[in-house]
Write a protein that holds these residues in place. Structure first.
Motif, PDB file in Angstrom:
ATOM      1  N   PRO A  92       0.686  -1.434  -0.076  1.00 25.01           N
ATOM      2  CA  PRO A  92       0.190  -0.104   0.034  1.00 25.01           C
ATOM      3  C   PRO A  92       0.995   1.347   0.000  1.00 25.01           C
ATOM      4  CG  PRO A  92      -0.912  -1.629   1.719  1.00 25.01           C
ATOM      5  CD  PRO A  92       0.500  -2.124   1.171  1.00 25.01           C
ATOM      6  N   LEU A  93       1.936   1.151   0.225  1.00 29.87           N
ATOM      7  CA  LEU A  93       2.986   2.363   0.422  1.00 29.87           C
ATOM      8  C   LEU A  93       3.615   2.662  -0.800  1.00 29.87           C
ATOM      9  CD1 LEU A  93       4.628   1.659   3.919  1.00 29.87           C
ATOM     10  CD2 LEU A  93       2.907   3.202   3.396  1.00 29.87           C
ATOM     11  N   ASP A  94       3.378   1.602  -1.740  1.00 30.57           N
ATOM     12  CA  ASP A  94       4.107   1.969  -3.144  1.00 30.57           C
ATOM     13  C   ASP A  94       3.208   2.413  -4.333  1.00 30.57           C
ATOM     14  OD1 ASP A  94       6.367   0.799  -2.114  1.00 30.57           O
ATOM     15  OD2 ASP A  94       6.212  -1.246  -2.916  1.00 30.57           O
ATOM     16  N   ILE A  95       1.854   2.426  -4.097  1.00 31.83           N
ATOM     17  CA  ILE A  95       0.709   2.823  -4.963  1.00 31.83           C
ATOM     18  C   ILE A  95       0.359   4.186  -5.037  1.00 31.83           C
ATOM     19  CG2 ILE A  95       0.426   0.488  -5.712  1.00 31.83           C
ATOM     20  CD1 ILE A  95      -2.106   0.784  -3.686  1.00 31.83           C
ATOM     21  N   ARG A  96      -0.358   4.674  -6.069  1.00 32.86           N
ATOM     22  CA  ARG A  96      -0.806   5.976  -6.289  1.00 32.86           C
ATOM     23  C   ARG A  96      -2.367   5.708  -5.558  1.00 32.86           C
ATOM     24  NH1 ARG A  96      -1.385  10.050 -11.473  1.00 32.86           N
ATOM     25  NH2 ARG A  96      -2.363  11.561 -10.362  1.00 32.86           N
ATOM     26  N   TYR A  97      -2.927   6.867  -5.008  1.00 33.41           N
ATOM     27  CA  TYR A  97      -4.381   7.069  -4.466  1.00 33.41           C
ATOM     28  C   TYR A  97      -5.009   8.319  -5.307  1.00 33.41           C
ATOM     29  CZ  TYR A  97      -2.772   3.479  -1.342  1.00 33.41           C
ATOM     30  OH  TYR A  97      -2.275   2.389  -0.446  1.00 33.41           O
ATOM     31  N   TRP A  98      -6.450   8.217  -5.553  1.00 32.10           N
ATOM     32  CA  TRP A  98      -7.180   9.361  -5.809  1.00 32.10           C
ATOM     33  C   TRP A  98      -8.254   9.558  -5.097  1.00 32.10           C
ATOM     34  CZ3 TRP A  98      -4.743   5.912  -9.037  1.00 32.10           C
ATOM     35  CH2 TRP A  98      -3.898   6.463 -10.081  1.00 32.10           C
ATOM     36  N   SER A  99      -8.871  10.803  -4.877  1.00 27.34           N
ATOM     37  CA  SER A  99     -10.114  10.846  -4.181  1.00 27.34           C
ATOM     38  C   SER A  99     -11.504  10.480  -4.817  1.00 27.34           C
ATOM     39  CB  SER A  99     -10.352  12.462  -3.640  1.00 27.34           C
ATOM     40  OG  SER A  99     -10.656  13.187  -5.080  1.00 27.34           O
ATOM     41  N   THR A 100     -11.459  10.424  -6.320  1.00 21.88           N
ATOM     42  CA  THR A 100     -12.357  10.128  -7.243  1.00 21.88           C
ATOM     43  C   THR A 100     -13.581  10.817  -7.216  1.00 21.88           C
ATOM     44  OG1 THR A 100     -13.832   8.498  -6.121  1.00 21.88           O
ATOM     45  CG2 THR A 100     -11.602   7.555  -6.836  1.00 21.88           C
ATOM     46  N   THR A 101     -13.815  11.555  -6.086  1.00 19.52           N
ATOM     47  CA  THR A 101     -14.862  12.583  -5.961  1.00 19.52           C
ATOM     48  C   THR A 101     -14.325  13.915  -5.883  1.00 19.52           C
ATOM     49  OG1 THR A 101     -15.127  12.113  -3.601  1.00 19.52           O
ATOM     50  CG2 THR A 101     -16.697  10.749  -5.319  1.00 19.52           C
ATOM     51  N   PRO A 102     -15.072  14.816  -6.138  1.00 19.41           N
ATOM     52  CA  PRO A 102     -14.906  16.369  -6.062  1.00 19.41           C
ATOM     53  C   PRO A 102     -14.909  17.031  -4.514  1.00 19.41           C
ATOM     54  CG  PRO A 102     -16.630  16.428  -7.141  1.00 19.41           C
ATOM     55  CD  PRO A 102     -16.346  14.736  -6.737  1.00 19.41           C
ATOM     56  N   THR A 145       6.229   8.531  -3.196  1.00 15.88           N
ATOM     57  CA  THR A 145       7.649   9.102  -3.268  1.00 15.88           C
ATOM     58  C   THR A 145       8.765   8.331  -2.680  1.00 15.88           C
ATOM     59  OG1 THR A 145       7.377  10.856  -1.747  1.00 15.88           O
ATOM     60  CG2 THR A 145       6.685  11.294  -4.220  1.00 15.88           C
ATOM     61  N   SER A 146       8.612   7.369  -1.804  1.00 16.71           N
ATOM     62  CA  SER A 146       9.458   6.838  -1.015  1.00 16.71           C
ATOM     63  C   SER A 146      10.695   6.241  -1.905  1.00 16.71           C
ATOM     64  CB  SER A 146       8.839   5.282  -0.051  1.00 16.71           C
ATOM     65  OG  SER A 146       7.710   5.898   0.327  1.00 16.71           O
ATOM     66  N   ARG A 147      11.888   6.466  -1.117  1.00 19.84           N
ATOM     67  CA  ARG A 147      13.078   5.646  -1.966  1.00 19.84           C
ATOM     68  C   ARG A 147      12.887   4.217  -1.912  1.00 19.84           C
ATOM     69  NH1 ARG A 147      18.321   9.414   0.088  1.00 19.84           N
ATOM     70  NH2 ARG A 147      17.543  11.376  -0.517  1.00 19.84           N
ATOM     71  N   HIS A 148      12.556   3.457  -0.956  1.00 20.11           N
ATOM     72  CA  HIS A 148      12.466   2.188  -0.705  1.00 20.11           C
ATOM     73  C   HIS A 148      11.085   2.000  -1.407  1.00 20.11           C
ATOM     74  CE1 HIS A 148      12.637  -1.907   0.640  1.00 20.11           C
ATOM     75  NE2 HIS A 148      11.321  -1.697   1.273  1.00 20.11           N
ATOM     76  N   ARG A 149      11.144   0.759  -2.145  1.00 22.57           N
ATOM     77  CA  ARG A 149       9.996   0.053  -2.796  1.00 22.57           C
ATOM     78  C   ARG A 149      10.009  -1.525  -2.313  1.00 22.57           C
ATOM     79  NH1 ARG A 149       7.008   3.293  -6.385  1.00 22.57           N
ATOM     80  NH2 ARG A 149       7.409   5.465  -5.559  1.00 22.57           N
ATOM     81  N   SER A 150       8.749  -1.992  -1.961  1.00 24.64           N
ATOM     82  CA  SER A 150       8.607  -3.484  -1.659  1.00 24.64           C
ATOM     83  C   SER A 150       8.739  -4.419  -2.937  1.00 24.64           C
ATOM     84  CB  SER A 150       7.392  -3.711  -0.911  1.00 24.64           C
ATOM     85  OG  SER A 150       7.559  -2.951   0.225  1.00 24.64           O
ATOM     86  N   ASP A 151       9.188  -5.511  -2.907  1.00 25.95           N
ATOM     87  CA  ASP A 151       9.190  -6.539  -3.790  1.00 25.95           C
ATOM     88  C   ASP A 151       8.038  -7.438  -3.351  1.00 25.95           C
ATOM     89  OD1 ASP A 151      11.523  -5.800  -5.077  1.00 25.95           O
ATOM     90  OD2 ASP A 151      12.683  -6.896  -3.604  1.00 25.95           O
ATOM     91  N   LYS A 152       7.166  -8.039  -4.299  1.00 25.73           N
ATOM     92  CA  LYS A 152       6.197  -8.836  -4.396  1.00 25.73           C
ATOM     93  C   LYS A 152       6.562 -10.173  -3.970  1.00 25.73           C
ATOM     94  CE  LYS A 152       2.453  -8.118  -6.625  1.00 25.73           C
ATOM     95  NZ  LYS A 152       1.500  -8.226  -7.848  1.00 25.73           N
TER      96      LYS A 152
END
Length: 328
Positions: free
Chosen positions: A177-187, A203-210
Protein backbone atom coordinates in the motif's frame (compact mmCIF):
# COMPACT_ATOMS: atom_id res chain seq x y z
CA UNK A 1 -17.25 37.20 -8.98
CA UNK A 2 -17.03 33.59 -10.10
CA UNK A 3 -19.92 31.34 -9.16
CA UNK A 4 -19.16 28.27 -7.09
CA UNK A 5 -19.40 24.61 -8.13
CA UNK A 6 -22.99 23.63 -8.95
CA UNK A 7 -24.48 20.49 -7.42
CA UNK A 8 -27.64 18.82 -8.67
CA UNK A 9 -29.36 16.09 -6.68
CA UNK A 10 -30.55 12.95 -8.41
CA UNK A 11 -34.25 11.99 -8.40
CA UNK A 12 -35.22 10.20 -5.16
CA UNK A 13 -31.67 10.62 -3.85
CA UNK A 14 -32.70 10.79 -0.18
CA UNK A 15 -34.80 7.64 -0.51
CA UNK A 16 -31.99 5.76 -2.24
CA UNK A 17 -29.56 6.71 0.52
CA UNK A 18 -32.04 5.68 3.24
CA UNK A 19 -32.53 2.31 1.52
CA UNK A 20 -28.77 1.71 1.37
CA UNK A 21 -28.39 2.55 5.06
CA UNK A 22 -31.11 0.04 5.98
CA UNK A 23 -29.58 -2.71 3.83
CA UNK A 24 -26.05 -2.14 5.13
CA UNK A 25 -27.17 -1.95 8.75
CA UNK A 26 -28.94 -5.31 8.39
CA UNK A 27 -25.80 -6.78 6.83
CA UNK A 28 -23.59 -5.53 9.66
CA UNK A 29 -25.94 -6.93 12.31
CA UNK A 30 -26.05 -10.25 10.45
CA UNK A 31 -22.32 -10.56 9.77
CA UNK A 32 -20.85 -9.50 13.12
CA UNK A 33 -21.53 -10.43 16.73
CA UNK A 34 -22.02 -7.57 19.16
CA UNK A 35 -18.69 -6.35 20.43
CA UNK A 36 -16.96 -7.05 17.13
CA UNK A 37 -18.86 -4.97 14.57
CA UNK A 38 -16.62 -3.89 11.72
CA UNK A 39 -17.17 -1.16 9.14
CA UNK A 40 -19.66 -1.72 6.34
CA UNK A 41 -17.01 -0.63 3.81
CA UNK A 42 -13.26 -1.23 3.96
CA UNK A 43 -13.57 -3.43 7.08
CA UNK A 44 -10.06 -4.88 6.84
CA UNK A 45 -7.42 -2.56 8.23
CA UNK A 46 -4.06 -3.16 6.58
CA UNK A 47 -2.40 -0.74 8.97
CA UNK A 48 -3.05 2.39 11.02
CA UNK A 49 0.05 4.59 10.86
CA UNK A 50 1.26 7.75 12.52
CA UNK A 51 2.17 10.44 10.03
CA UNK A 52 3.05 14.07 9.46
CA UNK A 53 1.25 16.18 6.86
CA UNK A 54 3.27 19.26 5.82
CA UNK A 55 1.79 22.11 3.76
CA UNK A 56 4.20 23.35 1.10
CA UNK A 57 5.74 26.81 1.43
CA UNK A 58 5.60 29.36 -1.39
CA UNK A 59 2.47 27.92 -2.99
CA UNK A 60 1.02 30.00 -5.85
CA UNK A 61 -1.76 32.33 -4.72
CA UNK A 62 -4.41 30.21 -6.46
CA UNK A 63 -3.50 27.26 -4.24
CA UNK A 64 -3.30 29.14 -0.93
CA UNK A 65 -6.82 28.18 0.08
CA UNK A 66 -8.29 26.95 3.36
CA UNK A 67 -5.98 24.40 4.96
CA UNK A 68 -3.30 25.30 2.40
CA UNK A 69 -3.43 29.07 3.01
CA UNK A 70 -0.09 29.09 4.83
CA UNK A 71 2.76 26.66 5.53
CA UNK A 72 2.31 24.36 8.49
CA UNK A 73 2.50 20.78 9.68
CA UNK A 74 -0.06 18.48 11.23
CA UNK A 75 0.23 15.14 12.96
CA UNK A 76 -2.17 12.65 11.43
CA UNK A 77 -3.52 9.14 11.51
CA UNK A 78 -3.36 7.24 8.21
CA UNK A 79 -5.45 4.09 7.76
CA UNK A 80 -4.74 1.75 4.84
CA UNK A 81 -7.48 -0.76 4.01
CA UNK A 82 -8.98 -3.22 1.53
CA UNK A 83 -12.32 -2.25 0.03
CA UNK A 84 -14.20 -5.56 0.03
CA UNK A 85 -17.27 -5.58 2.26
CA UNK A 86 -15.93 -8.66 4.02
CA UNK A 87 -12.57 -9.37 5.61
CA UNK A 88 -10.55 -11.59 3.27
CA UNK A 89 -7.00 -12.58 2.44
CA UNK A 90 -4.74 -9.89 0.98
CA UNK A 91 -4.04 -12.41 -1.79
CA UNK A 92 -7.57 -11.87 -3.15
CA UNK A 93 -7.42 -9.07 -5.76
CA UNK A 94 -9.18 -6.00 -4.43
CA UNK A 95 -9.20 -2.21 -4.44
CA UNK A 96 -7.12 -0.60 -1.68
CA UNK A 97 -7.91 2.62 0.16
CA UNK A 98 -6.23 5.17 2.35
CA UNK A 99 -7.81 7.64 4.78
CA UNK A 100 -5.94 10.52 6.40
CA UNK A 101 -7.15 12.27 9.57
CA UNK A 102 -5.36 15.51 10.41
CA UNK A 103 -4.90 16.43 14.07
CA UNK A 104 -4.88 19.97 15.43
CA UNK A 105 -1.47 21.44 16.31
CA UNK A 106 -0.57 20.86 19.93
CA UNK A 107 -0.50 24.16 21.75
CA UNK A 108 -0.49 25.13 25.39
CA UNK A 109 -3.46 23.48 27.07
CA UNK A 110 -4.44 21.50 23.97
CA UNK A 111 -5.32 17.85 24.36
CA UNK A 112 -2.94 15.60 22.47
CA UNK A 113 -4.56 14.14 19.39
CA UNK A 114 -7.39 16.66 19.13
CA UNK A 115 -8.91 16.38 15.66
CA UNK A 116 -8.64 19.24 13.22
CA UNK A 117 -11.86 18.30 11.44
CA UNK A 118 -10.21 17.40 8.14
CA UNK A 119 -10.11 13.93 6.61
CA UNK A 120 -8.99 12.88 3.14
CA UNK A 121 -10.44 9.61 1.82
CA UNK A 122 -8.85 8.08 -1.30
CA UNK A 123 -8.83 4.89 -3.40
CA UNK A 124 -6.21 3.34 -5.70
CA UNK A 125 -8.22 4.23 -8.82
CA UNK A 126 -8.86 7.60 -10.50
CA UNK A 127 -12.61 6.99 -10.92
CA UNK A 128 -15.49 5.28 -9.17
CA UNK A 129 -17.34 3.13 -11.74
CA UNK A 130 -20.51 3.39 -9.64
CA UNK A 131 -20.42 7.11 -10.31
CA UNK A 132 -23.97 8.07 -9.32
CA UNK A 133 -26.18 7.46 -6.29
CA UNK A 134 -28.60 5.36 -8.37
CA UNK A 135 -25.83 3.02 -9.56
CA UNK A 136 -24.40 2.87 -6.05
CA UNK A 137 -27.81 1.83 -4.72
CA UNK A 138 -28.20 -0.88 -7.36
CA UNK A 139 -24.81 -2.34 -6.45
CA UNK A 140 -25.63 -2.38 -2.73
CA UNK A 141 -29.08 -3.89 -3.24
CA UNK A 142 -28.20 -6.61 -5.73
CA UNK A 143 -24.93 -7.75 -4.12
CA UNK A 144 -26.41 -7.95 -0.61
CA UNK A 145 -30.17 -8.49 -0.89
CA UNK A 146 -30.46 -10.16 -4.29
CA UNK A 147 -27.88 -11.59 -6.70
CA UNK A 148 -24.68 -10.25 -8.30
CA UNK A 149 -25.76 -12.08 -11.47
CA UNK A 150 -28.97 -10.05 -11.58
CA UNK A 151 -26.89 -6.90 -11.05
CA UNK A 152 -24.74 -7.82 -14.04
CA UNK A 153 -27.84 -8.49 -16.13
CA UNK A 154 -29.45 -5.19 -15.15
CA UNK A 155 -26.32 -3.18 -15.93
CA UNK A 156 -25.94 -4.95 -19.27
CA UNK A 157 -29.59 -4.35 -20.22
CA UNK A 158 -29.55 -0.69 -19.16
CA UNK A 159 -26.40 0.25 -21.05
CA UNK A 160 -24.07 0.18 -18.02
CA UNK A 161 -21.91 -2.79 -19.02
CA UNK A 162 -18.83 -0.53 -18.75
CA UNK A 163 -19.56 -0.26 -15.01
CA UNK A 164 -19.02 -4.00 -14.61
CA UNK A 165 -15.71 -3.80 -16.46
CA UNK A 166 -14.70 -0.83 -14.33
CA UNK A 167 -15.45 -2.73 -11.11
CA UNK A 168 -13.37 -5.69 -12.27
CA UNK A 169 -10.46 -3.41 -13.13
CA UNK A 170 -10.44 -2.04 -9.56
CA UNK A 171 -9.09 -5.33 -8.26
CA UNK A 172 -5.36 -5.84 -7.97
CA UNK A 173 -2.45 -7.09 -5.89
CA UNK A 174 0.08 -4.30 -5.36
CA UNK A 175 3.53 -4.84 -3.90
CA UNK A 176 2.58 -2.67 -0.90
CA UNK A 177 0.00 0.00 0.00
CA UNK A 178 3.00 2.33 0.40
CA UNK A 179 4.02 1.88 -3.24
CA UNK A 180 0.86 2.90 -5.10
CA UNK A 181 -0.99 6.03 -6.13
CA UNK A 182 -4.40 6.99 -4.73
CA UNK A 183 -7.18 9.36 -5.89
CA UNK A 184 -10.22 10.88 -4.18
CA UNK A 185 -12.38 9.90 -7.23
CA UNK A 186 -14.92 12.48 -5.99
CA UNK A 187 -14.65 16.31 -5.95
CA UNK A 188 -14.36 18.75 -3.06
CA UNK A 189 -14.61 22.50 -2.65
CA UNK A 190 -11.42 24.51 -2.86
CA UNK A 191 -12.69 27.73 -1.35
CA UNK A 192 -16.09 29.15 -2.35
CA UNK A 193 -15.59 29.28 -6.11
CA UNK A 194 -13.56 26.24 -7.14
CA UNK A 195 -13.60 22.45 -7.00
CA UNK A 196 -10.73 19.96 -6.90
CA UNK A 197 -9.97 16.28 -6.76
CA UNK A 198 -7.12 14.91 -4.64
CA UNK A 199 -4.32 12.46 -5.36
CA UNK A 200 -1.58 10.89 -3.26
CA UNK A 201 1.59 9.97 -5.19
CA UNK A 202 4.22 7.64 -3.64
CA UNK A 203 7.71 9.13 -3.36
CA UNK A 204 9.48 6.69 -1.00
CA UNK A 205 13.03 5.72 -1.91
CA UNK A 206 12.33 2.18 -0.78
CA UNK A 207 9.88 0.01 -2.72
CA UNK A 208 8.72 -3.46 -1.74
CA UNK A 209 9.12 -6.66 -3.72
CA UNK A 210 6.06 -8.82 -4.28
CA UNK A 211 6.50 -12.26 -2.66
CA UNK A 212 6.23 -15.33 -4.86
CA UNK A 213 3.37 -16.59 -2.68
CA UNK A 214 0.88 -13.98 -1.53
CA UNK A 215 0.02 -14.62 2.12
CA UNK A 216 -3.09 -13.79 4.13
CA UNK A 217 -1.59 -10.48 5.32
CA UNK A 218 1.17 -9.90 2.79
CA UNK A 219 0.26 -6.21 2.37
CA UNK A 220 0.54 -5.54 6.11
CA UNK A 221 3.77 -7.54 6.16
CA UNK A 222 5.17 -5.40 3.33
CA UNK A 223 4.32 -2.16 5.13
CA UNK A 224 5.87 -3.33 8.38
CA UNK A 225 9.03 -4.51 6.62
CA UNK A 226 9.25 -1.12 4.89
CA UNK A 227 8.73 0.90 8.08
CA UNK A 228 11.12 -1.23 10.12
CA UNK A 229 14.04 0.25 8.18
CA UNK A 230 12.78 3.21 6.10
CA UNK A 231 10.29 6.05 6.27
CA UNK A 232 7.58 6.30 3.62
CA UNK A 233 6.43 9.44 1.83
CA UNK A 234 3.81 10.71 -0.59
CA UNK A 235 3.11 13.95 -2.47
CA UNK A 236 -0.42 15.22 -1.77
CA UNK A 237 -1.80 16.98 -4.85
CA UNK A 238 -4.91 18.79 -6.03
CA UNK A 239 -6.43 18.92 -9.50
CA UNK A 240 -8.42 22.07 -10.28
CA UNK A 241 -11.73 21.60 -12.06
CA UNK A 242 -11.88 22.91 -15.61
CA UNK A 243 -14.94 23.32 -17.90
CA UNK A 244 -16.46 19.99 -18.85
CA UNK A 245 -15.27 18.20 -15.71
CA UNK A 246 -18.42 16.96 -13.92
CA UNK A 247 -19.27 17.27 -10.25
CA UNK A 248 -22.06 14.68 -10.08
CA UNK A 249 -20.60 11.71 -11.98
CA UNK A 250 -17.57 10.21 -10.23
CA UNK A 251 -17.10 7.67 -13.05
CA UNK A 252 -15.76 10.44 -15.31
CA UNK A 253 -12.02 11.03 -15.02
CA UNK A 254 -10.87 14.63 -15.03
CA UNK A 255 -8.28 14.91 -17.79
CA UNK A 256 -4.81 15.40 -16.28
CA UNK A 257 -3.53 16.78 -19.58
CA UNK A 258 -5.99 19.67 -19.26
CA UNK A 259 -5.58 20.08 -15.52
CA UNK A 260 -2.51 18.38 -14.01
CA UNK A 261 -2.31 17.52 -10.33
CA UNK A 262 -0.35 20.14 -8.38
CA UNK A 263 1.56 19.37 -5.19
CA UNK A 264 0.33 21.21 -2.10
CA UNK A 265 1.63 19.03 0.76
CA UNK A 266 3.89 16.14 1.74
CA UNK A 267 2.78 13.13 3.78
CA UNK A 268 5.57 11.43 5.72
CA UNK A 269 5.21 8.16 7.59
CA UNK A 270 8.15 7.64 9.97
CA UNK A 271 9.66 4.29 10.88
CA UNK A 272 7.29 2.65 13.37
CA UNK A 273 5.84 -0.59 14.70
CA UNK A 274 2.12 -0.58 14.00
CA UNK A 275 1.15 -4.25 14.30
CA UNK A 276 -0.03 -4.41 17.89
CA UNK A 277 -3.33 -4.58 19.79
CA UNK A 278 -3.31 -0.93 20.84
CA UNK A 279 -3.00 0.30 17.27
CA UNK A 280 -5.64 -2.18 16.08
CA UNK A 281 -8.08 -0.92 18.72
CA UNK A 282 -7.35 2.68 17.73
CA UNK A 283 -8.07 1.83 14.10
CA UNK A 284 -11.52 0.50 15.02
CA UNK A 285 -12.31 3.48 17.26
CA UNK A 286 -11.55 6.05 14.57
CA UNK A 287 -14.02 6.97 11.84
CA UNK A 288 -13.14 8.62 8.54
CA UNK A 289 -15.55 10.38 6.21
CA UNK A 290 -15.70 12.86 3.30
CA UNK A 291 -17.94 14.90 5.61
CA UNK A 292 -15.10 15.42 8.10
CA UNK A 293 -13.89 18.50 6.22
CA UNK A 294 -13.24 22.17 6.79
CA UNK A 295 -15.82 24.39 5.09
CA UNK A 296 -13.26 25.45 2.46
CA UNK A 297 -12.89 21.78 1.48
CA UNK A 298 -16.47 20.52 1.84
CA UNK A 299 -17.41 17.43 -0.19
CA UNK A 300 -19.27 17.84 -3.47
CA UNK A 301 -21.45 15.57 -5.60
CA UNK A 302 -23.95 12.79 -5.11
CA UNK A 303 -21.56 10.04 -4.05
CA UNK A 304 -20.07 12.29 -1.38
CA UNK A 305 -23.53 13.28 -0.15
CA UNK A 306 -24.48 9.60 0.03
CA UNK A 307 -21.25 8.47 1.67
CA UNK A 308 -21.38 11.27 4.23
CA UNK A 309 -24.84 10.22 5.40
CA UNK A 310 -24.15 6.48 5.21
CA UNK A 311 -20.80 6.68 7.00
CA UNK A 312 -22.15 8.85 9.83
CA UNK A 313 -25.21 6.68 10.46
CA UNK A 314 -23.44 3.33 10.27
CA UNK A 315 -20.42 4.49 12.28
CA UNK A 316 -22.77 5.56 15.07
CA UNK A 317 -24.60 2.22 14.79
CA UNK A 318 -21.48 0.07 15.09
CA UNK A 319 -20.00 2.01 17.98
CA UNK A 320 -23.27 2.03 19.95
CA UNK A 321 -23.80 -1.65 19.19
CA UNK A 322 -20.34 -2.45 20.56
CA UNK A 323 -20.68 0.01 23.47
CA UNK A 324 -17.55 1.83 22.35
CA UNK A 325 -16.86 5.56 22.24
CA UNK A 326 -16.65 6.86 18.70
CA UNK A 327 -13.72 9.02 17.60
CA UNK A 328 -15.20 10.91 14.66
Amino acid sequence: MKSGPVEQREPNEAALVAEMIAILRRKMARDYAKGGTLRDAHPKTLGLLRGRFRIESNLPKALRVGLFAKPGSFDCWVRFSSSSGRVQSDAVPDARGVAIKLLAPRGKGDAAGTELGQDFVLLDTPVMPLGTVALFRDAVYYTIESSPLLLAAKFALTGHARVLLGLLMLRGNPTSPLDIRYWSTTPYRFGPNRAVKYSLLPTSRHRSDKPETLGEDYLSDAMQDHLDEHEASFDFCVQLQKPGMPIEDASQRWDEAKSPFLKVATLRLPMQRFRNDKRAQQAEALSFSPAHALSAHAPLGGLNRARSKIYATLSSFRHKRDKRAEQA
